[in-house]
Design an enzyme around this catalytic site. Structure first.
Site, mmCIF file in Angstrom:
data_model
loop_
_atom_site.group_PDB
_atom_site.id
_atom_site.type_symbol
_atom_site.label_atom_id
_atom_site.label_comp_id
_atom_site.label_asym_id
_atom_site.label_seq_id
_atom_site.Cartn_x
_atom_site.Cartn_y
_atom_site.Cartn_z
ATOM 1 C CE LYS A 14 -1.879 -1.047 3.915
ATOM 2 N NZ LYS A 14 -1.271 -2.381 4.075
ATOM 3 C CE LYS A 40 3.783 -1.730 8.042
ATOM 4 N NZ LYS A 40 4.297 -2.173 6.722
ATOM 5 C CG ASP A 127 -3.677 -7.116 7.884
ATOM 6 O OD1 ASP A 127 -3.098 -8.191 7.809
ATOM 7 O OD2 ASP A 127 -3.321 -6.102 7.262
HETATM 8 P P1 ADP Z 1 2.199 -1.967 3.197
HETATM 9 O O1 ADP Z 1 2.181 -0.475 3.201
HETATM 10 O O2 ADP Z 1 1.006 -2.559 2.513
HETATM 11 O O3 ADP Z 1 2.411 -2.553 4.568
HETATM 12 P P2 ADP Z 1 4.710 -1.635 1.810
HETATM 13 O O4 ADP Z 1 4.325 -0.657 0.756
HETATM 14 O O5 ADP Z 1 5.485 -1.130 2.966
HETATM 15 O O6 ADP Z 1 3.434 -2.438 2.314
HETATM 16 O O7 ADP Z 1 5.465 -2.795 1.039
HETATM 17 C C1 ADP Z 1 6.197 -3.802 1.695
HETATM 18 C C2 ADP Z 1 7.471 -4.064 0.896
HETATM 19 O O8 ADP Z 1 7.122 -4.635 -0.358
HETATM 20 C C3 ADP Z 1 8.201 -2.764 0.590
HETATM 21 O O9 ADP Z 1 9.284 -2.628 1.453
HETATM 22 C C4 ADP Z 1 8.626 -2.865 -0.846
HETATM 23 O O10 ADP Z 1 10.009 -3.043 -0.921
HETATM 24 C C5 ADP Z 1 7.943 -4.121 -1.378
HETATM 25 N N1 ADP Z 1 7.118 -3.831 -2.579
HETATM 26 C C6 ADP Z 1 5.882 -3.288 -2.622
HETATM 27 N N2 ADP Z 1 5.433 -3.201 -3.889
HETATM 28 C C7 ADP Z 1 6.421 -3.710 -4.677
HETATM 29 C C8 ADP Z 1 6.570 -3.918 -6.100
HETATM 30 N N3 ADP Z 1 5.612 -3.610 -6.949
HETATM 31 N N4 ADP Z 1 7.740 -4.444 -6.531
HETATM 32 C C9 ADP Z 1 8.731 -4.780 -5.672
HETATM 33 N N5 ADP Z 1 8.638 -4.629 -4.337
HETATM 34 C C10 ADP Z 1 7.498 -4.107 -3.834
HETATM 35 MG MG MG Z 2 2.298 0.767 4.825
#
Ligand code: ADP
Ligand code: MG
Ligand code: SF4
Length: 255
Positions: A14, A40, A127
């Site tokens: 996200k 977070k 979640d």
């Molecule tokens: P959320 O906000 O949903 O918890 P994050 O955006 O922090 O998730 O993503 C978690 C990890 O996944 C990030 O650290 C990033 O490196 C990886 N990630 C997210 N989207 C991609 C993508 N399209 N390609 C490669 N890595 C990705």
């Molecule tokens: Mg996040």
């Protein structure tokens, strides 16, 4: 002002997606505000050079005198307004209530009137879609919800729950579901699985983001792909998704 909430399972991508969309929209000339609604509190990190900004809840807890807007709203890449709602002290308190308290403070201090964003994007953990985390889709906070999901079972399970929460509020002029943004994990049959989930939910896949190593390269510098690698395919994919998500409707509102 258009207000979009992006929901999805923790770790699904996200914040990565949202911060790239914010960066892309700012380059399109929009005034963008990104509000992280995940305890977070790392939603905006790739817009601020990898630095954590103080969260609204931390500032409220730590300030004796009056709180100023500048303590809560921080300028990121290309002047994107960055806010992190923050979370409760671990083990104590309710994260959802924290989001509500943060929203109320931003309203009380007239954040929207002061910064006049064209687009507000809420980045919300999906979640648990309890009353607190459902808050951004209620009470006029967001007009639309988009869900980030891969084809993984737990991500699609969260997507179903989020869609159900939106349905539960339908008809009360709360947020509507605009669709699923597929953030690929490259699992087998992924496209078909996400398409099928979208059909079951009664929505559509509005964009596809490939898995791409440039995300990690940019992240290591505390940046978005849009900032770091604007000419890459991935940069172009985020920019066209951003325009698709808001373009037509925002200019319609502005005209
Ligand atoms: P959320 O906000 O949903 O918890 P994050 O955006 O922090 O998730 O993503 C978690 C990890 O996944 C990030 O650290 C990033 O490196 C990886 N990630 C997210 N989207 C991609 C993508 N399209 N390609 C490669 N890595 C990705
Ligand atoms: Mg996040
Ligand atoms: Fe609050 Fe929701 Fe967590 Fe319960 S599940 S403590 S209502 S945020």
């Amino acid at each position: 002002m258009k207000k979009i909430a992006i929901y999805g399972k923790g770790g699904i991508g996200k914040s990565t997606t949202v911060s790239n969309l914010s960066a892309a929209l700012s380059l399109e000339g929009y005034r963008v505000m990104q509000i992280g609604c995940d305890p977070k509190a790392d939603s905006t990190r790739n817009l601020t050079g990898g630095k954590s900004i103080p969260t609204v809840l931390d500032v409220l807890r730590g300030t004796k005198g009056p709180v100023r807007l500048d303590d809560l709203v921080h300028r990121g890449f290309n002047n994107v307004f960055c806010v992190e709602a923050g979370g409760p002290t671990p083990g104590i308190g309710c994260a959802g209530r924290g989001i509500i308290a943060a929203f109320e403070k931003l309203e009380e201090l007239e954040a929207y009137e002061t910064f006049e964003p064209d687009i507000v994007i809420y980045d919300v953990l999906g979640d648990v879609v309890c009353g607190g985390f459902a808050m951004p889709m209620r009470e006029g906070y967001a007009d639309e919800v988009a869900i980030v999901s891969s084809g993984e079972m737990m991500a699609l399970y969260a997507a179903h729950n989020i869609a159900q929460a939106i349905k539960n509020f339908a008809g009360r002029s709360y947020a509507t579901l605009s669709g699923i943004i597929m953030n690929r994990r490259n699992i087998e049959n992924e496209e078909a699985l996400v398409e099928q989930a979208a059909r079951e939910i009664g929505t559509e896949v509005i964009g596809q983001v490939p898995r791409c190593g440039l995300v990690q390269e940019a992240e290591a510098m505390g940046k978005t792909v849009v900032e770091c690698f604007p000419e890459s395919d991935m940069g172009r994919i985020y920019r066209s998704l951003a325009v698709q998500l808001v373009g037509a409707k925002v200019s319609a509102v502005a005209s």
